[in-house]
Scaffold this motif. Structure first.
Motif, PDB file in Angstrom:
ATOM      1  N   PRO A   1      -4.216   1.160  -3.540  1.00 12.77           N
ATOM      2  CA  PRO A   1      -5.040   2.114  -4.288  1.00 12.77           C
ATOM      3  C   PRO A   1      -6.172   1.465  -5.079  1.00 12.77           C
ATOM      4  O   PRO A   1      -7.272   2.004  -5.154  1.00 12.77           O
ATOM      5  N   VAL A   2      -5.937   0.280  -5.644  1.00 13.37           N
ATOM      6  CA  VAL A   2      -6.979  -0.391  -6.440  1.00 13.37           C
ATOM      7  C   VAL A   2      -8.134  -0.831  -5.540  1.00 13.37           C
ATOM      8  O   VAL A   2      -9.305  -0.550  -5.828  1.00 13.37           O
ATOM      9  N   CYS A   3      -7.833  -1.502  -4.434  1.00 12.98           N
ATOM     10  CA  CYS A   3      -8.884  -1.959  -3.522  1.00 12.98           C
ATOM     11  C   CYS A   3      -9.591  -0.778  -2.862  1.00 12.98           C
ATOM     12  O   CYS A   3     -10.800  -0.824  -2.627  1.00 12.98           O
ATOM     13  N   GLU A   4      -8.850   0.289  -2.580  1.00 12.24           N
ATOM     14  CA  GLU A   4      -9.451   1.485  -1.994  1.00 12.24           C
ATOM     15  C   GLU A   4     -10.462   2.094  -2.958  1.00 12.24           C
ATOM     16  O   GLU A   4     -11.547   2.516  -2.560  1.00 12.24           O
ATOM     17  N   TRP A   5     -10.115   2.130  -4.245  1.00  6.69           N
ATOM     18  CA  TRP A   5     -11.007   2.667  -5.265  1.00  6.69           C
ATOM     19  C   TRP A   5     -12.262   1.799  -5.374  1.00  6.69           C
ATOM     20  O   TRP A   5     -13.380   2.303  -5.432  1.00  6.69           O
ATOM     21  N   ARG A   6     -12.090   0.479  -5.398  1.00  7.96           N
ATOM     22  CA  ARG A   6     -13.240  -0.434  -5.495  1.00  7.96           C
ATOM     23  C   ARG A   6     -14.152  -0.312  -4.269  1.00  7.96           C
ATOM     24  O   ARG A   6     -15.371  -0.361  -4.403  1.00  7.96           O
ATOM     25  N   GLU A   7     -13.569  -0.159  -3.094  1.00 12.28           N
ATOM     26  CA  GLU A   7     -14.349   0.008  -1.872  1.00 12.28           C
ATOM     27  C   GLU A   7     -15.155   1.309  -1.932  1.00 12.28           C
ATOM     28  O   GLU A   7     -16.315   1.345  -1.538  1.00 12.28           O
ATOM     29  N   ALA A   8     -14.553   2.360  -2.440  1.00 16.46           N
ATOM     30  CA  ALA A   8     -15.255   3.638  -2.574  1.00 16.46           C
ATOM     31  C   ALA A   8     -16.407   3.518  -3.566  1.00 16.46           C
ATOM     32  O   ALA A   8     -17.495   4.071  -3.336  1.00 16.46           O
ATOM     33  N   GLU A   9     -16.209   2.807  -4.656  1.00 14.06           N
ATOM     34  CA  GLU A   9     -17.292   2.591  -5.624  1.00 14.06           C
ATOM     35  C   GLU A   9     -18.440   1.804  -4.998  1.00 14.06           C
ATOM     36  O   GLU A   9     -19.609   2.138  -5.190  1.00 14.06           O
TER      37      GLU A   9
ATOM     38  N   THR B   1       0.837  -1.193   0.000  1.00 15.00           N
ATOM     39  CA  THR B   1       0.000   0.000   0.000  1.00 15.00           C
ATOM     40  C   THR B   1       0.877   1.250   0.000  1.00 15.00           C
ATOM     41  O   THR B   1       2.094   1.147  -0.074  1.00 15.00           O
TER      42      THR B   1
END
Length: 63
Positions: free
Chosen positions: A49-57, A36
């Motif tokens: 960053p990828v999982c954070e973006w998916r969680e936000a979506e 991370t």
């Protein structure tokens, strides 16, 4: 025109291969285990960053 203002850095001085500069060891993402942007000393859930973006979506569309 011998001004060093526009000189670029040598390609070997870029840092580690993942693009990060030196620093503390980075925490692993709790979902995919990728590194991370946060140091290992960060408390709580750390996401890449990828999982954070998916969680936000996911949470944005949950209504």
């Amino acid at each position: 025109m011998d001004d060093p203002y526009c000189e670029t850095t040598p390609s070997g001085a870029a840092g580690p291969e993942d693009g990060r500069k030196g620093g503390p060891p980075y925490a692993a993402c709790v979902q995919c285990q990728e590194p991370t942007e946060y140091p290992e000393s960060t408390k709580g859930i750390t996401l890449c960053p990828v999982c954070e973006w998916r969680e936000a979506e996911r949470t944005a569309c949950s209504g």
